[in-house]
Each structure stands twice: as C-alpha cells, then as structure tokens.
Write an enzyme that holds these catalytic residues in place. Structure first.
Site, mmCIF file in Angstrom:
data_model
loop_
_atom_site.group_PDB
_atom_site.id
_atom_site.type_symbol
_atom_site.label_atom_id
_atom_site.label_comp_id
_atom_site.label_asym_id
_atom_site.label_seq_id
_atom_site.Cartn_x
_atom_site.Cartn_y
_atom_site.Cartn_z
ATOM 1 N N HIS A 1 3.942 1.489 2.367
ATOM 2 C CA HIS A 1 5.135 0.760 1.901
ATOM 3 C C HIS A 1 5.776 1.518 0.731
ATOM 4 O O HIS A 1 6.989 1.614 0.624
ATOM 5 C CB HIS A 1 4.777 -0.646 1.408
ATOM 6 C CG HIS A 1 4.008 -1.477 2.395
ATOM 7 N ND1 HIS A 1 2.784 -2.021 2.105
ATOM 8 C CD2 HIS A 1 4.290 -1.832 3.662
ATOM 9 C CE1 HIS A 1 2.345 -2.704 3.156
ATOM 10 N NE2 HIS A 1 3.239 -2.597 4.121
ATOM 11 N N LYS B 1 -3.289 -2.163 6.788
ATOM 12 C CA LYS B 1 -4.208 -3.226 6.403
ATOM 13 C C LYS B 1 -5.175 -3.511 7.539
ATOM 14 O O LYS B 1 -6.369 -3.676 7.344
ATOM 15 C CB LYS B 1 -3.390 -4.473 6.079
ATOM 16 C CG LYS B 1 -4.240 -5.693 5.837
ATOM 17 C CD LYS B 1 -3.365 -6.918 5.789
ATOM 18 C CE LYS B 1 -4.069 -8.115 6.393
ATOM 19 N NZ LYS B 1 -4.530 -9.077 5.446
ATOM 20 N N HIS C 1 -1.907 -2.052 17.332
ATOM 21 C CA HIS C 1 -2.896 -2.919 16.685
ATOM 22 C C HIS C 1 -4.272 -2.853 17.327
ATOM 23 O O HIS C 1 -5.214 -3.446 16.807
ATOM 24 C CB HIS C 1 -2.381 -4.362 16.623
ATOM 25 C CG HIS C 1 -1.155 -4.485 15.785
ATOM 26 N ND1 HIS C 1 0.114 -4.366 16.288
ATOM 27 C CD2 HIS C 1 -1.013 -4.641 14.449
ATOM 28 C CE1 HIS C 1 0.982 -4.475 15.310
ATOM 29 N NE2 HIS C 1 0.333 -4.636 14.177
ATOM 30 N N CYS D 1 -2.682 -3.360 22.685
ATOM 31 C CA CYS D 1 -1.469 -2.965 21.972
ATOM 32 C C CYS D 1 -1.739 -1.607 21.325
ATOM 33 O O CYS D 1 -2.745 -1.447 20.629
ATOM 34 C CB CYS D 1 -1.140 -3.996 20.897
ATOM 35 S SG CYS D 1 -0.020 -3.330 19.658
ATOM 36 N N CYS E 1 2.011 -9.806 21.586
ATOM 37 C CA CYS E 1 1.166 -9.241 20.531
ATOM 38 C C CYS E 1 1.556 -9.910 19.214
ATOM 39 O O CYS E 1 2.704 -9.788 18.771
ATOM 40 C CB CYS E 1 1.349 -7.726 20.413
ATOM 41 S SG CYS E 1 0.488 -7.089 18.964
ATOM 42 N N CYS F 1 2.616 -7.342 16.468
ATOM 43 C CA CYS F 1 3.999 -6.819 16.554
ATOM 44 C C CYS F 1 5.015 -7.951 16.509
ATOM 45 O O CYS F 1 6.204 -7.711 16.361
ATOM 46 C CB CYS F 1 4.223 -6.078 17.865
ATOM 47 S SG CYS F 1 3.223 -4.619 18.090
ATOM 48 N N LYS G 1 -3.698 5.773 11.028
ATOM 49 C CA LYS G 1 -2.564 5.339 10.208
ATOM 50 C C LYS G 1 -3.089 4.453 9.081
ATOM 51 O O LYS G 1 -3.963 3.617 9.315
ATOM 52 C CB LYS G 1 -1.619 4.521 11.091
ATOM 53 C CG LYS G 1 -0.452 3.925 10.345
ATOM 54 C CD LYS G 1 0.337 2.958 11.212
ATOM 55 C CE LYS G 1 1.421 2.274 10.407
ATOM 56 N NZ LYS G 1 1.989 1.097 11.047
ATOM 57 N N HIS H 1 0.839 -1.196 0.000
ATOM 58 C CA HIS H 1 0.000 0.000 0.000
ATOM 59 C C HIS H 1 0.874 1.245 0.000
ATOM 60 O O HIS H 1 2.104 1.154 -0.043
ATOM 61 C CB HIS H 1 -1.029 -0.034 1.129
ATOM 62 C CG HIS H 1 -0.456 -0.035 2.521
ATOM 63 N ND1 HIS H 1 0.215 1.029 3.053
ATOM 64 C CD2 HIS H 1 -0.480 -0.990 3.485
ATOM 65 C CE1 HIS H 1 0.583 0.748 4.290
ATOM 66 N NE2 HIS H 1 0.187 -0.474 4.574
HETATM 67 N N1 MSP Z 1 8.565 -7.014 8.402
HETATM 68 C C1 MSP Z 1 8.711 -5.911 9.253
HETATM 69 C C2 MSP Z 1 9.995 -5.150 8.946
HETATM 70 C C3 MSP Z 1 11.250 -5.954 9.044
HETATM 71 S S1 MSP Z 1 12.634 -5.025 8.573
HETATM 72 C C4 MSP Z 1 13.939 -5.935 9.030
HETATM 73 C C5 MSP Z 1 7.537 -4.942 9.063
HETATM 74 N N2 MSP Z 1 6.865 -5.045 7.915
HETATM 75 S S2 MSP Z 1 5.628 -4.102 7.497
HETATM 76 O O1 MSP Z 1 5.094 -4.673 6.288
HETATM 77 O O2 MSP Z 1 4.730 -3.931 8.571
HETATM 78 O O3 MSP Z 1 6.263 -2.747 7.073
HETATM 79 C C6 MSP Z 1 6.418 -1.688 7.973
HETATM 80 C C7 MSP Z 1 6.977 -0.536 7.190
HETATM 81 O O4 MSP Z 1 6.107 -0.211 6.080
HETATM 82 C C8 MSP Z 1 7.073 0.777 7.964
HETATM 83 O O5 MSP Z 1 8.221 0.842 8.776
HETATM 84 C C9 MSP Z 1 7.100 1.752 6.811
HETATM 85 O O6 MSP Z 1 8.333 1.684 6.170
HETATM 86 C C10 MSP Z 1 6.041 1.178 5.891
HETATM 87 N N3 MSP Z 1 4.702 1.619 6.272
HETATM 88 C C11 MSP Z 1 3.619 0.818 6.495
HETATM 89 N N4 MSP Z 1 2.531 1.611 6.742
HETATM 90 C C12 MSP Z 1 2.879 2.901 6.697
HETATM 91 C C13 MSP Z 1 2.180 4.123 6.837
HETATM 92 N N5 MSP Z 1 0.883 4.196 7.050
HETATM 93 N N6 MSP Z 1 2.889 5.262 6.717
HETATM 94 C C14 MSP Z 1 4.234 5.267 6.467
HETATM 95 N N7 MSP Z 1 4.912 4.129 6.318
HETATM 96 C C15 MSP Z 1 4.276 2.925 6.438
HETATM 97 O O7 MSP Z 1 7.319 -4.130 9.932
#
Ligand code: MSP
Length: 625
Positions: A20, A296, A145, A142, A125, A128, A293, A17
C-alpha cells in the site's frame, strides 16, 4: 494547469503494509513533481470500507463493522504522515457524501435502462469480491487468493457492461496513453476479445447488510466495486463542487491486481454516466517477498512504520522508487534497502554534499564563491546537468521513476569525479583560489539542481540541502532547475550534519560454540535489537505431515503467520485467543512450505514446553522489554 492523482482506496481488513505504501508514495511523488512544475494538484487517497470481507474481519476482531472500520481506517491515516504523504483529501466509503453520490449515480444509470434485474449462478471469490469465470481459476482456485470460490445462486441487479464492449475496445485502441505500461493495455485488449459478461452490482440484504442501499430497491445493497470506484468522483465533490469541474479527469495509480475493475468496469461506468473518461491508468507490479506477493493473506507483510523508524522516511521513499521498475514486480529485502542507502544516499549523494559544503566553509568562509568564465570540464558538467534535468523530466512524466533517479545519480557520480579530478584542495595549496572558487561554484550549482529534482522523492532531505545552500524553499520550481548558473555568489551556506548516516550491514553473528554459549555476555544494545511483542492467536492448525509443528495466525497488531514447534504440547483449538510473546523481526523462514514470520517464545524443561505468556491481557502488538 491542474492535475488530479489518486491511489486505490485500501480495504480496511488489513493493516497498511509496504505494498500500500508503495502506491501511495508513488502518488505523492507524482503530486509533488507536478506541484514543482507549478501545477495545482488534488491528491486523493482513502479507505474502502464496505463488503463481505470487512464484515468477516470485524467479526473476527469481535467488533461491530462500524467500530472496526473506524479503527482500521485510522491505521492508514496514522501511517501516511510517517511517509510524508501530502494528500489533499482522505475519503472513506462510509462518508455520507460518498453514499449520496453512489445512490445518485445508481439511480441515473437505472433510469436510463443500463441496470436490470436477473438471476445468476456462479463461482464467487470473497477475497476478490467478485464472480470468477471457470477460465480464470487455476487448479480450481482463485489465482490471487489461492482459495476455492463459493458457488452462489442469487437474484440480483446487473449493469450492462456488454452493451459498451465495442466502444471500450475502440477507446483503448485509439488512446495508447489510456492504460500504461503497454503490457497492461495489451492484457485488457486480449481479455476483451472474449464476450464481456454483465456485472452483478447488488448483494441481497439477506446475505450482506454492510453496504449502500440501492435507491430503487432497499432489499439490496450495492456491490463493493461499484461503490468503491465512485470514490474517485465523490472525493472531489462530484457533481456540484467546483473542484470536480476543475480537477477531473484523473490519473489513477494502481497495481495489476485491480486492473480489470479499473480498465473495464470504471470506464464503462463513466461512459454510462456521461462523464469524461479518466486521463490515465498507471499500473505497477507487485512487491514480492521471496517468491510470493506481499499480502496480508499470505502473512508476509512488512510494516511501513517499522521501516521508517529503522531507516528513515526519505530512505524508504527513495528505495521504493529506485528499486522497482514501474510496471514490473520487485523483490523486497532489508539487505537491498541497506545497500541502496549506503551506496546511493550515504556514499554518492551524502558525501558530495558534505565535502562540498566543508570545502566552501574552509576556503570561502561558508559563502557561495563567484565563478570565472570556466574551463572545458566546467562546461561539460553544465551540459550534463542540463541533459539530466531534461531526461529526469521525461522519465518522471512517463512514470519511469527508477530511470529518472538513475539519471540523476549519473550527474551525482560525474560531479564526484569532477571534484576528484579538479581537486580544489590542491588548487588552494597552489594558491589558485579563483579556480577553486569556480570548481566549488559548479559543485554547489549541481547540488541545487539535484536537490530540486530530488524533492518529490526525498522532500525533507532535499529541503535540508537547499536551506544549507542558503536558498529559500519558496524559490523551488522546476523551471529554475533547467537553467545552470542561477545560484547567487555570496549566499551564506551551512554545512549541517551528514544527511544519510551509513548503516552497518546486519551480519548474523557466528553461532557461538556450545561451551562458550552460557558465558557469552551481551551488551545491552544487542537486546534492544530484538523486536519482542505480545501477539494474540486468531487461528491455529497443524502443519500437515509433521507431529511437531503448528501454523498460527497471530495479531501483533497486524496479522502474521508463524510456525511453532509446540504441537506435542498444545492442541490448536486451545491456542485461539491466547496471548504469546513473539520475536517479530526475525527474517521470514520457510518451514515445511509455510512462510513463518517470527518465533513464539516458550520455556523448556524436562516436562516439556510451556509458552511464555503475559501475566494478564494486554493490547496485541504491545512491546516487550
Ligand atoms: N479496495 C480495493 C481497491 C478499490 S479502488 C477503487 C483494493 N484494496 S487493497 O487494499 O487490496 O489494495 C490493493 C492495492 O494495494 C494494489 O492495487 C496496490 O496499489 C497496493 N498493493 C497491495 N499489495 C501490494 C503489493 N504486494 N505490491 C504492490 N502493491 C500492492 O483492492
């Protein structure tokens, strides 16, 4: 010089999304900026594929974990080219070389006595993928979440974080550039004022098998964070590949949600391993939709593919970088995106390019005209260009992309005013061709500089401007932008098409009056604006306090939440697995506290409501037209 930049590896339990996409575009912009400066860059991204969450998501989708992660990891690999992401490698934690590195590291740290076996009881959690402390909970939930943690008691292996606590505090205090922006450095320092607990790094196979075996006890798999963080080493071939010697240490880009694993666990893992620490952890805020935020689990995601398709790749990249102050939260809305496209890209930059190249074609047969020694106004423009390039450089180096772009737009604005004041069309009318040539030369030269600076953010558009100026892309380098006057008179320019077409604001049409409603005939284009898709219901429940509303989780193909007024006609349990038709591009609306992302279609007669359904099963997300 070499530069190593990484994104987090994303969990594959959600479709990519905009959140990411933001981190990945930032990493791409940094990678391109460094390449522009002549550095050799390695840019790593990928997917995080082990752990409870993934197993649960696979079960829900009716697939084996392996089938599921293959499919979802591909969704990320398919998305990044749409955003012109120039990564060097895409790592998956299910790659055999990655597994080998994780086991090698675990064995080494175990052998040196930094891992021990113990029993632990705590609040876990699953979102997390870690134990939470009582202190971290908000109203027993949490904070990220909004779910209650699960009490767990298990015998497990632990990593001695506590042994390294004082060392870590000292490291962070001595190196202000280690965690930026400063607010996140302060947050970690304040967290480290409390005694650090050792980190549980295993999961018994009785509970979870989808992970990497501990090399010293195959009754356990390793903890997903221990596995995931090591991607930054395995991804460049640690320990034997020359690329690892060349590119390590890295710059990591993340959002604040995963600050603790990156700012506490990771440096300690590196230290225990005897590997130099990363150079910088660059932390940004959240993209929010409304107050929440984008995520998903909250069902309010925006798909990058949808935005790129509707607005264009460079437009989306520019918006992301310009709208968010790196480090702080930002709000996403399509209205804001349209405003930026129209004001900054179509009006300011697009117009400048178009009118400059049109005049060069009309007055100088399309050739870059030769300037004379120039006047005050020309010298002032030259000085501004020099100053802006220096500012742009400083802000880009400091990860302050919005400021770098704002500064570039000052130059664009000033150049537009310069054209208005100097009015080459009047000069030509007066027969002052030499002065018109000087003015237009200056404008073209600014465009060369602007396009070069813009290349990391909007690569395709910048390349178009440069080739329209008659330049070859091989010559693109930052050092050439710092010098005014490099553009050679006589180069053959091309006007090309408008770079950024203006978008009409999407007005909501006034509600037609009741009598006219049935008569009003719509042009076909109106219908094509509707994004109608097949959606599969994966969960359904009543919205508390109402008789009419059901809250549905649907797959289309990403998961969303929609509220439907069908509770009087359908039981929640009868809906799971059913396919329905979803209007997918409605503005999200909050209904009884639930954010609804779309509308489910139903037909109504005096018997009541009947859902509109496909005649037989189709893939979730299939277009309806
Ligand atoms: N798999 C772990 C990360 C491991 S790294 C060694 C994880 N994955 S995640 O799919 O949840 O991705 C989190 C990351 O996605 C955030 O740190 C950020 O880079 C990005 N984001 C996800 N949602 C976001 C927003 N709503 N806003 C900004 N960035 C976001 O955590």
């Amino acid at each position: 010089m070499s530069y190593y930049v990484t994104t987090p590896i994303y969990y594959v339990n959600a479709e990519p999304h905009l959140g990411h996409a933001y981190t990945t575009v930032v990493a791409d912009v940094v990678a391109r900026f460094k390449r522009l400066k002549g550095e050799e860059v390695f840019f790593l991204t990928g997917t995080d594929e082990h752990g409870d969450k993934i197993v649960q998501a696979a079960q829900k989708a009716g697939l084996s974990p392996k089938e599921y992660v293959d499919r979802m990891s591909k969704a990320f690999r398919d998305t990044w080219p749409l955003l012109n992401i120039s990564y060097s490698r895409f790592i998956r934690t299910t790659d055999p070389e990655h597994k080998r590195v994780v086991q090698l590291v675990l064995q080494k740290i175990y052998d040196q006595g930094d891992i021990y076996f113990d029993e632990y009881e705590g609040l876990y959690c699953f979102g997390c993928e870690r134990f939470l402390t009582e202190k971290e909970l908000e109203d027993g939930l949490c904070p990220d979440h909004k779910t209650p943690p699960t009490p767990l008691k298990e015998a497990n292996y632990f990593f001695k974080l506590s042994k390294y606590q004082d060392w870590l505090i000292d490291q962070i205090k001595k190196h202000p550039e280690f965690i930026t922006p400063e607010r996140y450095r302060n947050e970690i320092l304040s967290f480290l004022r409390e005694e650090l607990e050792d980190l549980c790094i295993s999961r018994p196979k009785t509970r979870l098998t989808w992970g990497i075996d501990l090399p010293f006890d195959d009754r356990f798999v390793t903890y997903v964070w221990f596995d995931a963080l090591l991607n930054y080493l395995s991804g460049i071939g640690y320990p034997d590949d020359p690329r690892w010697q060349k590119f390590w240490p890295a710059h990591h880009i993340i959002a604040k949600d995963i600050l603790k694993p990156h700012a506490v666990y990771w440096p300690i893992m590196l230290r225990a391993l005897g590997v130099p620490l990363y150079k910088g952890l660059h932390v940004h805020g959240y993209w929010n939709v409304g107050e929440a935020k984008m995520s998903k689990s909250l069902g309010n995601i925006v798909r990058p593919a949808y935005l790129v398709d509707k607005y264009g790749c460079d437009q989306v990249r520019y918006f992301l970088l310009r709208e968010m102050a790196f480090g702080l939260d930002a709000h996403f809305s399509e209205e804001a995106l349209i405003r930026r496209i129209n004001a900054d890209l179509a009006n300011d930059l697009g117009n400048l390019v178009f009118r400059a190249l049109t005049m060069v074609r009309k007055y100088f047969g399309g050739e870059v005209p030769a300037p004379d020694e120039g006047k005050e106004a020309d010298k002032a423009l030259q000085a501004l260009a020099k100053q802006v390039v220096a500012e742009y450089d400083r802000e880009m180096e400091g990860f302050q992309f919005h400021r770098a772009l704002a500064s570039l737009w000052e130059l664009i604005g000033e150049t537009n005013r310069y054209v208005d004041h100097q009015a080459p069309w009047s000069l030509m009318k007066e027969g002052n061709t030499a002065r018109a040539a000087t003015v237009l030369y200056h404008v073209l030269e600014v465009l060369r500089i602007v396009a070069g600076c813009l290349w990391p953010v909007c690569p395709a558009s910048a390349e178009k401007i440069l080739t329209n100026l008659g330049l070859s892309l091989e010559e693109l380098s930052f050092s050439r932008l710092e010098e005014f006057g490099r553009l050679k008179p006589g180069l053959k320019t091309k006007r090309g098409k408008a770079l950024f077409p203006r978008l009409e604001k999407e007005e909501t049409p006034p509600e037609p009056s009741k009598e006219k409603k049935s008569e009003a005939l719509l042009p076909f284009e109106e219908f094509t604006k509707w994004d109608l898709r097949v959606a599969e219901v994966v969960m359904a429940e009543r919205v508390p306090g109402t008789d009419r509303l059901l809250k549905l989780r649907v797959r289309c193909p990403e998961e969303r939440t929609v509220v439907a007024g069908i509770a009087e006609f359908y039981k929640p349990e009868d809906l799971v697995g059913k396919q329905v038709i979803l209007v997918a591009n409605l503005k999200p609306a909050k209904i009884r506290g639930v954010v609804s992302q779309g509308m489910v279609l139903a037909a109504k007669d005096k018997e009541g409501l009947k859902l509109v359904v496909p005649e037989s099963r189709v893939n979730p997300g299939a277009k309806v037209s």
